[in-house]
Design a protein around this motif. Sequence first.
Motif, PDB file in Angstrom:
ATOM      1  N   ASN A 248     185.535 -71.433  25.620  1.00  0.00           N
ATOM      2  CA  ASN A 248     185.543 -71.481  27.088  1.00  0.00           C
ATOM      3  C   ASN A 248     184.153 -71.680  27.686  1.00  0.00           C
ATOM      4  OD1 ASN A 248     188.308 -70.967  27.064  1.00  0.00           O
ATOM      5  ND2 ASN A 248     188.021 -68.734  27.166  1.00  0.00           N
ATOM      6  N   GLU A 249     183.104 -71.632  26.849  1.00  0.00           N
ATOM      7  CA  GLU A 249     181.744 -71.808  27.338  1.00  0.00           C
ATOM      8  C   GLU A 249     181.502 -73.274  27.661  1.00  0.00           C
ATOM      9  OE1 GLU A 249     179.025 -71.064  29.054  1.00  0.00           O
ATOM     10  OE2 GLU A 249     179.045 -69.175  27.938  1.00  0.00           O
ATOM     11  N   LYS A 250     180.460 -73.564  28.414  1.00  0.00           N
ATOM     12  CA  LYS A 250     180.132 -74.943  28.772  1.00  0.00           C
ATOM     13  C   LYS A 250     179.944 -75.799  27.525  1.00  0.00           C
ATOM     14  CE  LYS A 250     177.666 -73.754  33.050  1.00  0.00           C
ATOM     15  NZ  LYS A 250     176.332 -73.780  33.727  1.00  0.00           N
ATOM     16  N   TYR A 251     180.026 -77.119  27.705  1.00  0.00           N
ATOM     17  CA  TYR A 251     179.791 -78.037  26.595  1.00  0.00           C
ATOM     18  C   TYR A 251     178.352 -77.894  26.095  1.00  0.00           C
ATOM     19  CZ  TYR A 251     184.215 -80.406  27.567  1.00  0.00           C
ATOM     20  OH  TYR A 251     185.551 -80.690  27.745  1.00  0.00           O
ATOM     21  N   VAL A 252     178.164 -78.186  24.804  1.00  0.00           N
ATOM     22  CA  VAL A 252     176.843 -78.013  24.192  1.00  0.00           C
ATOM     23  C   VAL A 252     175.780 -78.826  24.925  1.00  0.00           C
ATOM     24  CG1 VAL A 252     175.465 -78.370  22.109  1.00  0.00           C
ATOM     25  CG2 VAL A 252     177.783 -77.464  21.926  1.00  0.00           C
ATOM     26  N   ASN A 253     176.103 -80.054  25.288  1.00  0.00           N
ATOM     27  CA  ASN A 253     175.113 -80.897  25.978  1.00  0.00           C
ATOM     28  C   ASN A 253     174.679 -80.274  27.304  1.00  0.00           C
ATOM     29  OD1 ASN A 253     175.105 -82.771  23.937  1.00  0.00           O
ATOM     30  ND2 ASN A 253     176.446 -84.225  24.979  1.00  0.00           N
ATOM     31  N   GLU A 254     175.613 -79.638  28.004  1.00  0.00           N
ATOM     32  CA  GLU A 254     175.266 -78.963  29.257  1.00  0.00           C
ATOM     33  C   GLU A 254     174.356 -77.764  28.986  1.00  0.00           C
ATOM     34  OE1 GLU A 254     178.563 -78.534  32.284  1.00  0.00           O
ATOM     35  OE2 GLU A 254     179.752 -78.953  30.497  1.00  0.00           O
ATOM     36  N   LEU A 255     174.715 -76.990  27.974  1.00  0.00           N
ATOM     37  CA  LEU A 255     173.900 -75.828  27.634  1.00  0.00           C
ATOM     38  C   LEU A 255     172.503 -76.254  27.189  1.00  0.00           C
ATOM     39  CD1 LEU A 255     176.549 -73.750  25.631  1.00  0.00           C
ATOM     40  CD2 LEU A 255     175.759 -73.323  27.962  1.00  0.00           C
ATOM     41  N   GLU A 256     172.446 -77.340  26.419  1.00  0.00           N
ATOM     42  CA  GLU A 256     171.148 -77.821  25.954  1.00  0.00           C
ATOM     43  C   GLU A 256     170.290 -78.289  27.124  1.00  0.00           C
ATOM     44  OE1 GLU A 256     169.355 -80.925  22.647  1.00  0.00           O
ATOM     45  OE2 GLU A 256     171.008 -81.558  23.915  1.00  0.00           O
ATOM     46  N   GLU A 257     170.895 -78.977  28.069  1.00  0.00           N
ATOM     47  CA  GLU A 257     170.135 -79.455  29.227  1.00  0.00           C
ATOM     48  C   GLU A 257     169.494 -78.288  29.975  1.00  0.00           C
ATOM     49  OE1 GLU A 257     170.821 -82.104  33.318  1.00  0.00           O
ATOM     50  OE2 GLU A 257     172.461 -81.811  31.892  1.00  0.00           O
ATOM     51  N   THR A 258     170.263 -77.220  30.160  1.00  0.00           N
ATOM     52  CA  THR A 258     169.720 -76.023  30.811  1.00  0.00           C
ATOM     53  C   THR A 258     168.617 -75.400  29.967  1.00  0.00           C
ATOM     54  OG1 THR A 258     171.836 -75.573  31.894  1.00  0.00           O
ATOM     55  CG2 THR A 258     170.295 -73.735  31.696  1.00  0.00           C
ATOM     56  N   TRP A 259     168.848 -75.353  28.659  1.00  0.00           N
ATOM     57  CA  TRP A 259     167.886 -74.698  27.771  1.00  0.00           C
ATOM     58  C   TRP A 259     166.574 -75.458  27.719  1.00  0.00           C
ATOM     59  CZ3 TRP A 259     167.935 -69.951  26.063  1.00  0.00           C
ATOM     60  CH2 TRP A 259     167.013 -69.579  25.096  1.00  0.00           C
ATOM     61  N   LEU A 260     166.628 -76.795  27.665  1.00  0.00           N
ATOM     62  CA  LEU A 260     165.400 -77.584  27.551  1.00  0.00           C
ATOM     63  C   LEU A 260     164.486 -77.386  28.754  1.00  0.00           C
ATOM     64  CD1 LEU A 260     166.714 -80.939  26.005  1.00  0.00           C
ATOM     65  CD2 LEU A 260     165.465 -79.088  24.869  1.00  0.00           C
ATOM     66  N   LYS A 261     165.071 -77.109  29.916  1.00  0.00           N
ATOM     67  CA  LYS A 261     164.262 -76.873  31.106  1.00  0.00           C
ATOM     68  C   LYS A 261     163.422 -75.602  30.962  1.00  0.00           C
ATOM     69  CE  LYS A 261     167.495 -79.207  34.256  1.00  0.00           C
ATOM     70  NZ  LYS A 261     168.476 -79.009  35.354  1.00  0.00           N
ATOM     71  N   LYS A 262     163.912 -74.684  30.141  1.00  0.00           N
ATOM     72  CA  LYS A 262     163.187 -73.428  29.963  1.00  0.00           C
ATOM     73  C   LYS A 262     161.830 -73.639  29.304  1.00  0.00           C
ATOM     74  CE  LYS A 262     167.401 -70.617  29.507  1.00  0.00           C
ATOM     75  NZ  LYS A 262     167.238 -69.711  30.645  1.00  0.00           N
ATOM     76  N   TYR A 263     161.706 -74.681  28.479  1.00  0.00           N
ATOM     77  CA  TYR A 263     160.422 -74.919  27.821  1.00  0.00           C
ATOM     78  C   TYR A 263     159.334 -75.221  28.852  1.00  0.00           C
ATOM     79  CZ  TYR A 263     162.909 -74.897  23.396  1.00  0.00           C
ATOM     80  OH  TYR A 263     163.672 -74.519  22.323  1.00  0.00           O
ATOM     81  N   ASP A 264     159.701 -75.892  29.928  1.00  0.00           N
ATOM     82  CA  ASP A 264     158.738 -76.102  31.014  1.00  0.00           C
ATOM     83  C   ASP A 264     158.462 -74.791  31.749  1.00  0.00           C
ATOM     84  OD1 ASP A 264     158.500 -78.834  30.504  1.00  0.00           O
ATOM     85  OD2 ASP A 264     160.210 -79.324  31.789  1.00  0.00           O
ATOM     86  N   ASP A 265     159.523 -74.017  31.971  1.00  0.00           N
ATOM     87  CA  ASP A 265     159.353 -72.738  32.674  1.00  0.00           C
ATOM     88  C   ASP A 265     158.446 -71.785  31.894  1.00  0.00           C
ATOM     89  OD1 ASP A 265     161.108 -73.712  34.560  1.00  0.00           O
ATOM     90  OD2 ASP A 265     162.859 -72.687  33.718  1.00  0.00           O
ATOM     91  N   TYR A 266     158.500 -71.883  30.574  1.00  0.00           N
ATOM     92  CA  TYR A 266     157.740 -70.969  29.720  1.00  0.00           C
ATOM     93  C   TYR A 266     156.480 -71.625  29.144  1.00  0.00           C
ATOM     94  CZ  TYR A 266     161.414 -67.390  29.732  1.00  0.00           C
ATOM     95  OH  TYR A 266     162.301 -66.416  30.104  1.00  0.00           O
ATOM     96  N   LYS A 267     155.980 -72.649  29.790  1.00  0.00           N
ATOM     97  CA  LYS A 267     154.805 -73.351  29.266  1.00  0.00           C
ATOM     98  C   LYS A 267     153.620 -72.409  29.063  1.00  0.00           C
ATOM     99  CE  LYS A 267     151.598 -77.159  30.116  1.00  0.00           C
ATOM    100  NZ  LYS A 267     150.418 -76.320  29.802  1.00  0.00           N
TER     101      LYS A 267
END
Length: 304
Positions: A248-267
């Motif tokens: 029932n969780e979001k599709y992997v590609n959606e989750l990955e898109e959200t996750w990749l943004k975190k690398y900028d947030d945690y620079k």
Amino acid sequence: MDDPISITYQRSKLAVLYHLNRSEEDLNDAVMSIKYWIESQPHLPRNTNKNRIEFFLLNNTLDIEAAKKKLESYYTMRTSLTIVFQYSNPGTPQMKSTIGSTQIVPLPKLLENIYSVMLIKLRKYVPAELDPHWWVAAAINAHEINIQENLMLNYVLIYDLENLTLEHVLKLTPMFILNCSKMADKGLGRPFKGIHFINCPPVFQLALTIIRNLLRPDLYALLHIHSSLDSLRETFPIDILPKDYGGNEKYVNELEETWLKKYDDYKDYFDNLDVLKVNKDLRPNISLNLFGFLPFDFRNMSFD
């Protein structure tokens, strides 16, 4: 309004403490003990992240001496295991190439409220220059973010091997597998709860033979091979699994898109990690057995 990440972290911390039958006061006292100890160790970085301390303490059931050894080992690895950490900053071309060839996504919900589930799926394209240790660095980067937002008793890994090829398998050198084993055992908390494989092609049997011959029996026993998505869903609740796997969780590609943004947030966080090094010239005399690493695990490494 409270920060949603802070709320999630606090909720997960309380769940782990409940599981261990310990209190927040117990944890806070242990954190202070570790902080005092770090201040007395001239070779260790001073600005140790509190969340990291809590992770190591809880993954060692608040055993302060065991947590000290894990922290010592963690910083030693980040300093000396250059084969993994030299290019580990997410901003490096090596890490961007690695993420481009592999999806590494911690799933949003915890298993049993205490274990983080990390999904890893190889893409079809493998850069010729890719060192498999970069996969490890990318997974550790995901872990570094994860412990800032959740507190867990280590991980359950799900490897989707749909795109596994002989090219991938040939990168699984003995040094790589032994390094992975040592890192999981000595530097990243308690052992994994389990490692699960799905969509395994015939070439996986070759990989499994290599792994079986190099892993300790207790670590090999953590491996589980699923022949179908139904088998995977028998192990993981559907609320945890992405829709790609019948959950029932979001599709992997959606989750990955959200996750990749975190690398900028945690620079800034990762830039700071780059300078958290052990000063070996200031280290007190310590037996190598404290870490248990094999000499060939490391490049450009020396212990006093």
